[in-house]
Every structure is written in structure tokens, then in C-alpha cells.
Scaffold this motif. Structure first.
Motif, PDB file in Angstrom:
ATOM      1  N   ASP A  28       4.287   2.086   2.145  1.00 25.13           N
ATOM      2  CA  ASP A  28       5.102   0.921   2.488  1.00 25.13           C
ATOM      3  C   ASP A  28       6.519   1.094   1.948  1.00 25.13           C
ATOM      4  O   ASP A  28       6.727   1.685   0.883  1.00 25.13           O
ATOM      5  CB  ASP A  28       4.490  -0.351   1.906  1.00 25.13           C
ATOM      6  CG  ASP A  28       3.248  -0.785   2.666  1.00 25.13           C
ATOM      7  OD1 ASP A  28       2.995  -0.185   3.727  1.00 25.13           O
ATOM      8  OD2 ASP A  28       2.546  -1.700   2.198  1.00 25.13           O
ATOM      9  N   LYS A  79       0.700   7.414   6.387  1.00 23.13           N
ATOM     10  CA  LYS A  79       1.320   7.067   5.118  1.00 23.13           C
ATOM     11  C   LYS A  79       1.255   8.233   4.160  1.00 23.13           C
ATOM     12  O   LYS A  79       2.190   8.505   3.416  1.00 23.13           O
ATOM     13  CB  LYS A  79       0.608   5.862   4.522  1.00 23.13           C
ATOM     14  CG  LYS A  79       0.803   4.588   5.345  1.00 23.13           C
ATOM     15  CD  LYS A  79       0.076   3.419   4.732  1.00 23.13           C
ATOM     16  CE  LYS A  79       0.261   2.160   5.557  1.00 23.13           C
ATOM     17  NZ  LYS A  79      -0.456   1.007   4.960  1.00 23.13           N
ATOM     18  N   THR A 112      -0.467   3.555  -5.764  1.00 21.22           N
ATOM     19  CA  THR A 112      -0.793   2.176  -6.170  1.00 21.22           C
ATOM     20  C   THR A 112      -2.067   2.119  -6.997  1.00 21.22           C
ATOM     21  O   THR A 112      -2.651   1.044  -7.170  1.00 21.22           O
ATOM     22  CB  THR A 112      -0.959   1.299  -4.917  1.00 21.22           C
ATOM     23  OG1 THR A 112      -2.024   1.819  -4.110  1.00 21.22           O
ATOM     24  CG2 THR A 112       0.327   1.236  -4.112  1.00 21.22           C
ATOM     25  N   SER A 113      -2.519   3.279  -7.520  1.00 21.53           N
ATOM     26  CA  SER A 113      -3.816   3.322  -8.228  1.00 21.53           C
ATOM     27  C   SER A 113      -3.746   2.711  -9.618  1.00 21.53           C
ATOM     28  O   SER A 113      -4.721   2.183 -10.148  1.00 21.53           O
ATOM     29  CB  SER A 113      -4.314   4.768  -8.330  1.00 21.53           C
ATOM     30  OG  SER A 113      -3.343   5.560  -9.023  1.00 21.53           O
ATOM     31  N   ARG A 143       7.867  -5.949  -0.136  1.00 18.97           N
ATOM     32  CA  ARG A 143       7.833  -5.091   1.048  1.00 18.97           C
ATOM     33  C   ARG A 143       9.003  -5.450   1.957  1.00 18.97           C
ATOM     34  O   ARG A 143       9.364  -6.599   2.111  1.00 18.97           O
ATOM     35  CB  ARG A 143       6.523  -5.282   1.795  1.00 18.97           C
ATOM     36  CG  ARG A 143       6.408  -4.393   3.030  1.00 18.97           C
ATOM     37  CD  ARG A 143       5.174  -4.708   3.864  1.00 18.97           C
ATOM     38  NE  ARG A 143       3.956  -4.287   3.224  1.00 18.97           N
ATOM     39  CZ  ARG A 143       3.045  -5.122   2.715  1.00 18.97           C
ATOM     40  NH1 ARG A 143       3.269  -6.414   2.768  1.00 18.97           N
ATOM     41  NH2 ARG A 143       1.943  -4.683   2.166  1.00 18.97           N
ATOM     42  N   ALA A 163       0.846  -1.188   0.000  1.00 14.97           N
ATOM     43  CA  ALA A 163       0.000   0.000   0.000  1.00 14.97           C
ATOM     44  C   ALA A 163       0.879   1.235   0.000  1.00 14.97           C
ATOM     45  O   ALA A 163       2.108   1.169   0.176  1.00 14.97           O
ATOM     46  CB  ALA A 163      -0.918  -0.003   1.217  1.00 14.97           C
ATOM     47  N   GLY A 177      -5.005   6.486   8.592  1.00 15.55           N
ATOM     48  CA  GLY A 177      -4.289   6.389   7.336  1.00 15.55           C
ATOM     49  C   GLY A 177      -3.501   7.613   6.994  1.00 15.55           C
ATOM     50  O   GLY A 177      -2.733   7.622   6.042  1.00 15.55           O
ATOM     51  N   PRO A 236      -2.255  -2.522   9.246  1.00 12.37           N
ATOM     52  CA  PRO A 236      -2.567  -1.136   8.892  1.00 12.37           C
ATOM     53  C   PRO A 236      -3.172  -0.370  10.036  1.00 12.37           C
ATOM     54  O   PRO A 236      -3.959  -0.894  10.814  1.00 12.37           O
ATOM     55  CB  PRO A 236      -3.566  -1.286   7.740  1.00 12.37           C
ATOM     56  CG  PRO A 236      -3.353  -2.659   7.204  1.00 12.37           C
ATOM     57  CD  PRO A 236      -2.930  -3.488   8.343  1.00 12.37           C
TER      58      PRO A 236
END
Length: 826
Positions: free
Chosen positions: A682, A736, A698-699, A721, A679, A733, A729
Motif C-alpha cells: 500500500d 504487492k 507489516t509483521s 493510506r 497491507a 497477491g 485486495p
């Protein structure tokens, strides 16, 4: 044996004997001092001086030792050998005190500790016996003051009771008569009863003597007063006197019975008093040894003697009273150099040297300690023969020279390898040429007989003979040619000069007379004396050099010993420190692991809050510094700290800001956590490579990843990773997202010019945190040059973080010492 009969007077031993005698406590010891004789048996001498040396140690170290009531009662004890004799009360009191002293001595010598420390003394007096029953008998008869007790016998008790009654009656009667006489005016009002011939009398004026009936016993010097015993008390006085006589007879009877009880033990008592006198004798010698600093030397077994720093005791005591120093004597006599021929100036110390040797050797063989170094070696002789002083005798029709020749005849007759001879001014007293020749012949004969000795002379032929003859060595009394005065030091190996011209010149003899004297003796003799003086001068110079080298060597030896001791102490201390360090390191590791676990737990609970993680990081850094403040435990602690630093890297999985903090190892979970998809935020690396980066997006089909300052797109199957791959997680959020924003906005350069020290450190701390978070290794810090204080402060901080791989000044063209280039170890 010793020779001549005046030996002790000539060497001064008569004064030594007197001083030792004065140190005795009683006549028993003084009798043994008077009986001192020279010993020739080596074992007997060794035993005698060992006894004195042990008692000297007791006195020197103030060990409690009985020294009271040493009384000679041998004559009194001998008196009661025959029945009907007795000791009076004073003698019995002294005997009781002596028995108490004998008891104390017996207890001292039988003490187990004393037997170990003073074996010779305790063995010597092991037979000393205490007589408690005799003391008890005396205590039954005498009081502490030495008076016979009333209860010594029933008869004595009764007599003393009657005597007391008579005394009371007599006192009352005469006092009554006195008052009546005073009332009648026969006696002065202030007159008092007095005694004459043990009888109470009344003082009456001469004019009234016939008015008072009684016996006249005395009158005053002027004749104005007479002393009358009233007729009324004459009978009472007679009765009292008879009781006194009866009391005396009873006391004699009691004392006679006491002597009868003691008589069977007189032999043992006499032996005890003999031993008591021996203790007093040895104690006196020990006291004298302390006075002159006498010691026990080594008894040689190879027919040689080596004296170090010997001192004439009488000269020492005389100089001590005047606060003057005595020059010590060093002397060696060996089978190859048995006779030392000493020459040198008059009043240079030759005779003192001779007498020092004779006196100390005789003292030692009489059982006395002598003043020299303890490592000196002495030889034992059977004969000590001396020729010192003038032997002129009118009674025997002997001139001075004849007396010397008579001594030489006896020396030759008695001389052998066990003989020590001491001759002063050898060969003088007659015509020099013949005297020198006779002296040389005698010296040759004595040398042939193997005698040991010291001889003083001025004769040049004897000096030459000594130089060429085995067994004889020359010696010289040193002389200061600059100040024209003797140094009183003996130097063996070269003959000495008489320095006659120099001494005469110092005294003030006219120069023309001195020149005439030099011309008369000839240039050869003058040159010989001159060369001799030059040799003595050079030898003195090199002797001083040698002594200086010896002092330096002793100093170096002392320092070497000190360094060796200090090294041993440091090694012991190092072992102790290492042992303590191991224990403390175990404690540190235990506390560090607990601290890390507690920190990790709190970070997890707070979801990696930025401010809290910084505070946690600061606390961990502080704890690390405390650990590193013990350089003396570096070996053990460094190893433990390496484990802590490796373990600290595992904290990255909980917060990037704790990356590379290097504190402790977190124990891994026993169960593998849930594997989650990559994600944003990371940390990843390309498979097969060590380069690490952070996922920014990461889209799309491919992920956007930042590797340092380079951003690229890459297929998800080509990355994996790292670090926080097992992290669950966070519910928040925003963490990140914040990492990505920091990477885009981070600049690898900071300017702290103009800031105070604490402000600059705080700014750099945040700067390093951000650099670690965005994985930026190479940084630039602008702090300016100035005095270099801020620069040093910043670099000290960077060293303490444990995150810096290298740091150095920028190139001179790019800022030089005003900029620090940093490479982080991430």
C-alpha cells in the motif's frame, strides 16, 4: 458660343464628328451627329454625358442590347400622309424589322434590373412605344421574304390562280411549237425558249424566220438569230399580260388599304423613329468613347478645373496605329490661377497642349465622353474663343498680324468669367518689342475681365508679367537638356526656356555663329536663359523624386489595404476555428472519458496485469498525442487536457503503472467502498505531511515503509493510506510483493549508449515505469554525446510522456551533454 467660325476645323472636331457619324447604324443617328452643338447648361451637359456613359457600360460589359435593323423610314412615312398613297413591299418589310427593333428596345428599357442599373437611359426612352397591330397588319399582307400573300384579298387569290393556269397552258403550247420547229429543222436541237420583254419567244436562224409564223421581238447582235413569238401563243401572252396588270392593280389596292389603316398612327410612328435615331446617336457616341477610352468626369461647382492624364484623342489614335505612346496632360485652372502662360521650345508640345484643352472641353460640352482620369474636374464655359494658326486673308485684306489683332478685339469684347480663351504664339507677327507690349496690354485686359485660358508665347516680358500678376501663372513645356529633345510634359509654376541656342547647336549651326548670337543678345539674357534652364532641370529632378515617393506611398497603401484585408480574414478564420475547436473539444472530452472508463473497466477485469496495463498506458498516451496535435485549438484543448491530466491521476488506485498518465477523470463511485487495513504494497504518507512511501512489511508492531530510497520503521497510527486506499485486495497477491522487490532492486540510472533509437526508447519507457512505481523522482540517463541524435530523441520522448518536471544536461565535470538529469512530476 464658339469663335471663330472655323473653330471646329482648327481644333479637329470635324474629324471627331466624322468618326462618330461613321459609328452610327442609320441616317437617323447621322442626322443628330450633324446637328451637334455646344451646350452651356450644366444640367443638360450632365444628362447628356450620363446617357452616353450608361450605354458605354452596356457595350463594355457586353450586355445584350438591340443593335440590328436601325433603318430611317421617316421620309417613307411622311409620303403616306395623303390618302391614296402607300408603301411598297420593300418599305413595309423594313418597317416590320424596325418595329421588331423598337419592341426589343422597349423591353430592354422597361426591364426592372435595367432601370436600376441605367436609370437615365430608361427614363429617357420610357416613352418609346411598340406598335404590335401595325406589325400584325403587315404580317397579314406580306410573307417573310416581303412578297404579297395570295390570301391578302380574295380577288388577288383568284387572279393569281388564273394567271397560273394561263402560264401552264402557254408553256405547254410554246413547248409543242418548239418541238415541231426542231423536228422541221427550223430551230437548232439545243436551242431553248427564252424571254423578250416578258414574253416567251423561240430563237430561229435568220434564214428560217419566214418559215415560222409569229412576231419578231428581237435579234442577236450578229443578226444571225431572231426571236419570234409564235402566232399561236400571242393571244395567250396577251391574256397573261392582262392578268399581270390586274394583279398589280389589286396589290396597289391592298397596299393602299394598309396605308389607310396606318395613317392615324403616323405621328406616333414618327416619334418612335425619332427616339430610334436618338438611341443610335447615343450608341455611336458610346462606341467612340470606347475607342478613345473616354470617361465621364466630375462637373465642378466651384469655378475651377483639374484635369488628370488628359489625352488628345486624334493624337492617341494616330500614335496607336504606330504603336507609340502619348504623353498625357495635367492641368489646373482655378480662380487664383485662371490663365496659364506656357513657354518653351518649338515643337515641344505647346500647341498640342492648347488644342487638347480646346478639343476636350468642346467635346464634353457637346455631350461626348473625353479621355482623362475619372476623378478629373471640369468647368463649364459659355464661350470658347481660340486664336490658333495663320489668319491671313487676301479676300479681306488681312495680314497674319492683323488677323490676330482682330481676334483679340473680339476676345476683349466677349470676354467674361464664363469665357475660355486659347491663344497660340501670343504677340507674334510683328516687331518683337511692340508686339510684346501690345500682347502684355491685351493680356492685362483679359485678366481684368476674369477670363480663363491657356496662352503660348516666347516673349520674356509676358513671362515676367505673369510672374507678377495675380490670376496668371507661368507654365513650361519640359525639355531634356542632356539629349536636347522635348519631353512634351507641362509643368506649371515656372516659365520655360526656348532652348534656341541648344537646338541650333544640335542642328549643326557653326559654333562661331552661336557665339556671335550670344554676344549680340548680351550676357544678361544668356544668364537669364541659363538660370531658367537650371530651374527647369532642378524642378524636373525633384518632380521625379516626388513621383517616386508617390509610387512608394501607393505601394505602401496597397500593402496596408492587403494586410488589413488579410487581418480581417484571419480574424474571421480564427472565430471559425475556435467555433470548430469547441465542437471538436467537446467530442474529444466525450471520447476521452469513454476511453478512460473503458480502460479502467478492462484493468479491473484483468486485475492489473503488468503487460496489459503497459499496453493500456501506451494506447492512452497515443490518444493524448493525437489530441495534442492541434496547436490551433490550444486554448480550448489545453484547458480540457488539464482536466484530463487531473482526472488521470485517479487511475493510480487501479495500477501504479498508470500513475500520472494524465488522460481523463474517472467518475468516483457514489457509495464509499469498504475500508481495509494497511497491507504490504500500500502507498502511505505520514499524517500531516505530503511525503509518500510504500509499505514493505507489516509483521511487527511497527511497519517498515520505504520513502523514496530511505527505508524506516514507523508506528501504524502515524501513517495513512493514500492513492489506493479504497482498493479491494486482488486475489493475486503477487503484485504487492513484486512492488517491494522492484524498490529494493531499482537503480535511478540507465545506460543506453550503443543502442538503436527504438531500443533506447523501449528501455527508457520501462525505466520510467519502474521509477514511477517505486516513486523515484530523480533519474540519470546516459546516452553519450555523439551527434546528439539519440539525446534529442530521448528528450522528445520524455516531453511527450507528461511525467517530466525538469530535464537538463549534467554538470560539465560529471558528463555534460552525454547525460540527461531528469526530475519526474510525481
Amino acid at each position: 458660343m464658339i469663335y471663330p467660325s472655323t473653330f471646329e476645323n482648327k481644333i479637329g472636331f470635324d474629324r471627331i464628328r466624322q468618326m462618330v457619324s461613321e459609328a452610327c447604324l442609320c441616317q437617323l443617328g447621322r442626322n443628330q451627329v450633324e446637328a451637334i452643338q455646344m451646350l452651356t447648361d450644366r444640367q443638360s451637359i450632365a444628362h447628356a454625358i450620363t446617357l452616353v456613359d450608361e450605354l458605354r457600360s452596356i457595350l463594355l460589359f457586353n450586355i445584350p442590347f438591340p443593335q440590328d435593323n436601325f433603318i430611317d423610314l421617316t421620309t417613307q412615312l411622311a409620303k403616306i400622309k395623303h390618302p391614296g398613297t402607300f408603301l411598297d413591299t420593300g418599305e413595309l418589310l423594313s418597317l416590320r424589322k424596325c418595329i421588331a427593333t423598337i419592341r426589343s428596345l422597349e423591353q430592354f428599357f422597361r426591364n426592372s434590373d435595367h432601370r436600376d442599373k441605367y436609370p437615365a437611359l430608361c427614363s429617357q426612352f420610357a416613352q418609346l412605344t411598340y406598335f404590335p397591330f401595325i406589325g400584325d397588319l403587315i404580317d397579314e399582307v406580306l410573307t417573310k421574304e416581303g412578297q404579297v400573300k395570295d390570301g391578302a384579298s380574295p380577288e388577288l387569290k383568284q387572279l393569281r390562280s388564273q394567271k397560273k393556269q394561263k402560264q401552264v397552258a402557254l408553256t405547254r403550247k410554246i413547248q409543242s411549237i418548239m418541238r415541231t420547229a426542231q423536228q422541221n429543222g427550223l430551230v437548232e436541237a439545243d436551242a431553248e425558249i427564252t424571254l423578250r420583254e416578258g414574253r416567251p419567244v423561240i430563237p430561229v436562224s435568220a434564214g428560217n424566220k419566214r418559215k415560222l409564223n409569229g412576231l419578231i421581238h428581237d435579234e442577236s447582235a450578229s443578226g444571225k438569230t431572231v426571236y419570234i413569238e409564235p402566232v399561236e401563243v400571242v393571244e395567250l401572252n396577251n391574256q397573261l399580260r392582262e392578268l399581270e396588270y390586274a394583279e398589280r392593280r389589286e396589290i396597289v389596292k391592298i397596299l393602299t388599304l394598309l396605308a389607310d389603316a396606318m395613317r392615324p398612327y403616323l405621328g406616333e410612328l414618327q416619334e418612335a423613329f425619332r427616339l430610334l435615331g436618338e438611341v443610335d446617336f447615343i450608341r455611336a457616341k458610346a462606341k467612340f468613347a470606347l475607342t478613345i477610352h473616354g470617361v465621364r468626369p466630375i462637373l465642378s461647382t466651384d469655378r475651377s478645373m483639374s484635369w488628370r492624364q488628359a489625352i488628345h484623342p486624334l493624337l492617341y489614335l494616330a500614335h496607336k496605329a504606330e504603336n507609340k505612346e502619348v504623353v498625357p496632360l495635367d492641368l489646373n485652372l482655378t480662380p487664383d490661377g485662371r490663365i496659364v502662360l506656357i513657354s518653351g521650345p518649338n515643337a515641344g508640345g505647346k500647341s498640342v497642349c492648347l488644342k487638347t484643352l480646346g478639343l476636350l472641353q468642346y467635346m464634353l460640352q457637346c455631350g461626348l465622353l473625353i479621355p482623362l482620369k475619372e476623378n478629373s474636374e471640369v468647368h463649364i464655359f459659355e464661350h470658347i474663343l481660340i486664336d490658333i494658326g495663320d489668319e491671313q486673308s487676301i479676300e479681306n485684306d488681312l495680314s497674319t498680324y492683323s488677323g490676330h489683332l482682330l481676334h483679340m478685339k473680339n476676345f476683349i469684347r466677349m470676354g467674361n468669367p464664363a469665357t475660355l480663351i486659347l491663344i497660340d504664339e501670343f504677340g507674334t507677327g510683328t516687331e518683337p518689342a511692340l508686339g510684346g507690349a501690345i500682347a502684355e496690354a491685351i493680356l492685362e485686359e483679359l485678366n481684368t475681365k476674369g477670363v480663363y485660358g491657356v496662352i503660348t508665347t516666347h516673349y520674356a516680358n509676358l513671362k515676367h508679367f505673369a510672374s507678377d500678376t495675380p490670376g496668371i501663372v507661368n507654365g513650361a513645356m519640359l525639355f531634356d537638356t542632356q539629349q536636347i529633345k522635348p519631353l512634351f510634359q507641362l509643368s506649371v509654376g515656372k516659365p520655360g526656356s526656348s532652348f534656341a541656342i541648344e537646338i541650333a547647336r544640335k542642328i549643326g549651326l557653326p559654333e562661331n555663329i552661336l557665339q556671335a548670337a550670344s554676344d549680340k543678345v548680351g550676357s544678361d539674357y544668356v544668364n537669364f536663359e541659363k538660370h531658367l534652364r537650371e530651374i527647369i532641370r532642378d524642378k524636373k529632378y525633384w518632380e521625379e523624386k516626388r513621383q517616386k515617393i508617390r509610387r512608394v506611398e501607393r505601394t505602401l497603401d496597397d500593402k496596408l489595404v492587403n494586410y488589413s484585408d488579410e487581418l480581417d480574414a484571419l480574424q474571421k478564420e480564427r472565430k471559425l476555428i475556435l467555433k470548430t475547436a469547441r465542437e471538436e473539444a467537446k467530442k474529444i472530452i466525450s471520447e476521452a472519458n469513454s476511453q478512460v472508463e473503458r480502460t479502467i473497466r478492462e484493468i479491473k477485469e484483468r486485475q492489473a496485469d503488468k503487460e496489459y496495463t503497459r499496453e493500456a498506458r501506451r494506447q492512452l498516451e497515443l490518444y493524448k498525442r493525437q489530441v495534442l496535435e492541434h496547436p490551433d485549438k490550444a486554448d480550448e484543448i489545453s484547458r480540457k487536457m488539464e482536466e484530463l491530466e487531473r482526472a488521470g491521476k485517479e487511475l493510480v488506485q487501479y495500477s501504479p503503472e498508470l500513475n500520472e498518465s494524465g488522460i481523463a477523470r474517472k467518475k468516483k463511485d457514489k457509495t464509499a467502498p469498504e475500508e481495509l487495513p494497511i497491507a504490504v504494497g500500500d502507498r502511505v504518507r505520514m499524517k500531516g505531511m505530503d511525503t509518500r512511501g510504500e509499505v514493505l512489511d507489516t509483521s511487527g508492531k511497527n511497519f517498515v515503509v520505504a520513502f523514496g530510497e530511505m527505508i524506516t520503521t514507523i508506528s501504524p497510527d502515524k501513517i495513512e493510506r493514500v492513492g489506493d486506499s479504497n482498493k479491494v485486495p486482488s486475489k493475486k497477491g503477487g503484485v504487492k510483493t513484486n512492488v517491494g522487490e522492484r524498490r529494493l532492486n531499482f537503480k535511478p540510472e540507465i545506460d543506453v549508449r550503443g543502442m538503436r533509437g527504438d531500443e533506447a526508447i523501449a528501455a527508457i519507457q520501462n525505466f520510467i515505469d519502474d521509477a514511477v512505481m517505486v516513486s523515484s523522482r530523480k533519474l540519470r540517463i546516459l546516452h553519450g554525446k555523439g551527434n546528439g541524435i539519440l539525446r534529442q530523441l530521448i528528450r522528445d520522448y520524455l516531453k511527450a510522456t507528461g511525467l517530466v518536471k525538469t530535464m537538463h544536461d549534467a554538470h560539465a565535470d560529471l558528463g555534460g551533454a552525454g547525460i540527461t538529469l531528469v526530475e519526474l512530476n510525481i
